[in-house]
Design an enzyme around this catalytic site. Structure first.
Site, PDB file in Angstrom:
ATOM      1  N   GLU A  74     -85.269  -0.499  47.423  1.00 29.14           N
ATOM      2  CA  GLU A  74     -85.426   0.393  48.933  1.00 29.14           C
ATOM      3  C   GLU A  74     -85.780   1.973  48.655  1.00 29.14           C
ATOM      4  O   GLU A  74     -86.168   2.904  49.277  1.00 29.14           O
ATOM      5  CB  GLU A  74     -85.073  -0.053  50.102  1.00 29.14           C
ATOM      6  CG  GLU A  74     -83.727  -0.062  49.960  1.00 29.14           C
ATOM      7  CD  GLU A  74     -83.312  -0.710  51.445  1.00 29.14           C
ATOM      8  OE1 GLU A  74     -84.110  -0.755  52.637  1.00 29.14           O
ATOM      9  OE2 GLU A  74     -82.165  -0.696  51.382  1.00 29.14           O
ATOM     10  N   CYS A 134     -88.850  -8.083  52.800  1.00 27.52           N
ATOM     11  CA  CYS A 134     -88.321  -7.921  53.837  1.00 27.52           C
ATOM     12  C   CYS A 134     -88.791  -6.954  55.117  1.00 27.52           C
ATOM     13  O   CYS A 134     -88.269  -7.122  55.770  1.00 27.52           O
ATOM     14  CB  CYS A 134     -86.737  -8.553  53.855  1.00 27.52           C
ATOM     15  SG  CYS A 134     -86.218  -7.509  53.119  1.00 27.52           S
ATOM     16  N   ASP A 150     -88.002   1.090  53.909  1.00 28.18           N
ATOM     17  CA  ASP A 150     -86.922   2.207  53.573  1.00 28.18           C
ATOM     18  C   ASP A 150     -87.941   2.442  51.996  1.00 28.18           C
ATOM     19  O   ASP A 150     -88.011   4.220  52.316  1.00 28.18           O
ATOM     20  CB  ASP A 150     -85.549   2.022  53.006  1.00 28.18           C
ATOM     21  CG  ASP A 150     -84.733   2.478  54.284  1.00 28.18           C
ATOM     22  OD1 ASP A 150     -85.056   3.446  54.899  1.00 28.18           O
ATOM     23  OD2 ASP A 150     -83.605   1.556  54.553  1.00 28.18           O
ATOM     24  N   HIS A 160     -84.912   1.191  64.069  1.00 33.96           N
ATOM     25  CA  HIS A 160     -84.112  -0.289  64.147  1.00 33.96           C
ATOM     26  C   HIS A 160     -84.268  -0.348  65.172  1.00 33.96           C
ATOM     27  O   HIS A 160     -83.620  -2.285  65.978  1.00 33.96           O
ATOM     28  CB  HIS A 160     -83.013  -0.553  63.964  1.00 33.96           C
ATOM     29  CG  HIS A 160     -82.892  -0.396  62.143  1.00 33.96           C
ATOM     30  ND1 HIS A 160     -82.775   0.587  60.968  1.00 33.96           N
ATOM     31  CD2 HIS A 160     -82.827  -0.984  61.573  1.00 33.96           C
ATOM     32  CE1 HIS A 160     -82.494   0.344  59.767  1.00 33.96           C
ATOM     33  NE2 HIS A 160     -82.897  -1.473  60.342  1.00 33.96           N
TER      34      HIS A 160
HETATM   35  C1  PEP Z   1     -86.001  -2.457  54.635  1.00 39.66           C
HETATM   36  O1  PEP Z   1     -85.812  -0.666  54.989  1.00 39.66           O
HETATM   37  O2  PEP Z   1     -87.190  -3.119  54.653  1.00 39.66           O
HETATM   38  C2  PEP Z   1     -85.099  -2.659  55.408  1.00 39.66           C
HETATM   39  C3  PEP Z   1     -85.882  -4.228  55.725  1.00 39.66           C
HETATM   40  O3  PEP Z   1     -84.699  -2.856  55.429  1.00 39.66           O
HETATM   41  P1  PEP Z   1     -83.326  -1.439  56.848  1.00 39.66           P
HETATM   42  O4  PEP Z   1     -85.414  -1.661  58.073  1.00 39.66           O
HETATM   43  O5  PEP Z   1     -82.691  -2.775  57.793  1.00 39.66           O
HETATM   44  O6  PEP Z   1     -83.443  -0.196  56.694  1.00 39.66           O
HETATM   45 MG    MG Z   2     -83.675  -0.557  54.657  1.00 44.10          MG
END
Ligand code: PEP
Ligand code: MG
Length: 593
Positions: free
Chosen positions: A438, A509, A462, A196
């Site tokens: 995920e 995503c 994930d 993140h």
């Molecule tokens: C993911 O895990 O791909 C996702 C979009 O969520 P995050 O990156 O916030 O875990």
């Molecule tokens: Mg995620």
């Protein structure tokens, strides 16, 4: 001529090239304070003076910092105000003075004892959010202690611009402080491309290189650096020749970026008529303007936990509602996909809020946290539903691993709807509800899950981590974090196929969706909605507009026959190189562009 500069190689985390001076921040973890007893009045008076001087200095520093933040981000000063109040609170001010005068403790010891007492008191408070405030007390304690022992606390925001931060690691919360701070880039020893911290750097358009071995040891404070967030290279003490070379590359990259962005508003349809939806991932409401600028069809992922992290207190329903309403109304009639709180993993509300976990990525995270902390979940769902009256909203749950979880979460939505109805508050009765895919268990169950939800969104960040057992933030295994791994591609295919049978739309995503290297294969596998960092959108749309679905399907069929990820990577790279040499040229970090 012998070269004088040095090069460090890391992982490109956020694209762009910047030059600046290094500010090396060291961890302020282990405080080395000396403790002693005082024997004379004179000694006691000297300690009182020293303590008061530290408080004065801290007050001056905090006030200066507050004024600087107030000039640019007036809405973000509350935290510093709070710290100023704590500084003069009796817990950290009167009590240490008493301990020095009455119990003959030196200033550090007195401060430490007073802080320990506060901590003990806080740990007994029931409300997790008031309990969580100890983090602010701790921050002030550390600042004071640092001044007493002659160290400065970890200050991320430097006094002047053109600074490249160099740190062992930066938390997502620390990274949020960087927007508009004058930091032009950062280098960390830890981290990976889909953490993140990296995702935020991309959102703030701050070039970054992570996973650089020994960066703290190798880079000298104040040293001149070139940071290449496209290739992951960091050049130390560059000479004139290499500076010239990088300035040129910087200009070429800026021109390329501008050129692709010019056409960003055109629709994402392949030459043979396959229409896709390209959406934006956002973390904070300030990013809304990027949605239009980079040609997104809406928001495919609103990571709502960052508001919680930034506020440092549990937002009220009104605060959440205002935040969501602002985003939803600004983008209407475009769709906004709000993901419910994904706390845990690498994002924590407060240190005191959770029981430390050996494996937080496998712990009380996301939907699991929400189904446990139902008051928080209900509050968020009420705010989301209320915001749905102001535009087009859909909601999705992160980290789903069973049908049961979806049913429980949906049940709560129904209860919340009944409350809102009874209170006469408007909301969209038909608001679609989705599950993020995920966790491998969700892939296996996707046929069953398809009966429970209105849409899927594959979170590859994930999914890859859990499917390949590779920590997404661990640079030791970063090379094994492979989106084009045959197992990952098969999982994507399995989800798309099962969802197709049930007529459930599938989005993706994770960062994988925004990488031009992966795009043709994803299209060929049948992914028709992609959501990504806004900066990545223009490049992705250009690729979509240039390849036919038939071509993408042929590529997907070929890679599904390949057994090794190396073979698949080579094939995808060759294609990109031949068909999109300009995109290929700017390196692998273009996913975040
Ligand atoms: C993911 O895990 O791909 C996702 C979009 O969520 P995050 O990156 O916030 O875990
Ligand atoms: Mg995620």
């Amino acid at each position: 001529m012998t070269k004088t500069y040095r090069i460090l190689q890391g992982i490109p985390a956020s694209p762009g090239i910047v030059m600046g001076r290094a500010r090396v921040v060291s961890d302020f973890g282990d405080l080395q304070a000396a403790f002693r007893l005082l024997y004379t009045d004179q000694e006691r008076q000297a300690e009182v003076t020293r303590f008061l001087a530290a408080v004065d200095q801290a007050q001056e520093d905090l006030t200066r910092l507050r004024d600087r933040v107030a000039a640019e981000f007036p809405e973000h000063t509350h935290l510093l105000e709070l710290h100023l109040l704590i500084l003069k609170d009796q817990m950290l001010y009167d009590e240490p003075l008493r301990l020095i005068r009455e119990e003959n403790l030196n200033a550090e010891w007195a401060l430490h004892r007073a802080y320990e007492r506060v901590r003990e008191l806080f740990s007994r408070i029931e409300d997790p959010y008031i309990r969580g405030r100890i983090q602010d007390v701790e921050s002030v304690y550390r600042r004071l202690m640092g001044l007493l022992i002659g160290q400065s606390p970890r200050r991320l925001i430097p006094p002047d611009g053109k600074i490249i931060l160099v740190a062992r690691d930066l938390s997502p919360a620390e990274t949020t402080q960087m927007a508009g701070s004058g930091v032009v880039g950062f280098v960390t020893e830890r981290g990976g491309r889909t953490t993140h911290t990296a995702i935020l750097a991309q959102s703030f358009e701050i070039p970054a290189v992570v996973g650089v071995d020994n960066a703290i040891r190798e880079i000298l404070p104040g040293e001149e650096l070139i940071l290449d967030g496209l290739t992951g290279r960091v050049i130390l003490s560059p000479d004139e020749a290499i500076l010239r070379q990088y300035r040129q590359r910087q200009a070429e990259f800026a021109a390329f970026r501008e050129e692709v962005t010019t056409n960003a508003g055109e629709p994402a349809v392949t030459p043979d008529g396959f229409a896709t939806r390209v959406m934006a991932n956002i973390e904070l409401p300030e990013e809304v303007h990027l949605v239009g600028r980079y040609g997104a069809d809406g928001v495919g992922l609103y990571r709502t936990e960052f508001l919680f992290l930034r506020l440092k207190h549990l937002p009220s329903e009104e605060e959440l509602f205002e935040d969501y309403r602002k985003v939803v109304a600004a983008l209407a009639p475009r769709l906004v996909t709000i993901r419910t709180l994904d706390i845990g993993g690498d994002k924590f509300l407060h240190r005191t809020d959770y029981v430390p976990e050996m494996n937080p990525a496998l712990g009380l995270r996301a939907i699991r946290f929400c189904l446990k902390e139902r008051d928080i979940f209900r509050r968020q769902l009420r705010a989301i539903l209320r915001a749905s009256a102001f535009g087009r909203v859909r909601v999705m749950f992160p980290l789903i691993s069973s049908v049961q979880e979806v049913r429980e979460a949906r049940q709560i939505i129904e209860e919340v709807k009944a409350e809102l109805r009874a209170e006469g508050l408007p909301y969209d009765e038909g608001m679609p509800v989705g599950a993020m895919i995920e966790v491998p268990a969700a892939v296996t169950l996707c046929q069953m899950l398809a009966r429970e939800v209105d849409f899927f969104s594959i979170g590859t960040n994930d999914l890859i981590q859990y499917a390949l057992a590779i920590d997404r933030g661990n640079k030791q295994v970063a090379a094994m974090y492979q989106p084009l791994h045959p197992a990952v591609l098969r999982m994507v295919l399995q989800v798309v196929t099962a969802a197709g049978v049930s007529g459930v739309p599938v989005a993706m995503c994770g960062e994988m969706a925004g990488d031009p290297l992966h795009l043709p294969i994803l299209l060929g596998l049948g992914v028709s909605e992609l959501s990504m960092n806004p900066l990545a959108i223009p490049v992705i749309k250009r690729v979509i507009r240039s390849i036919t679905l038939a071509e993408a399907q042929a590529m997907a069929s070929r890679v599904l026959e390949m057994v090794s990820v190396d073979e698949i990577n080579a094939f995808a790279t060759q294609f990109l190189k031949e068909r999109f040499p300009d995109i290929h040229r700017f390196g692998s970090a273009l996913a975040g562009m």
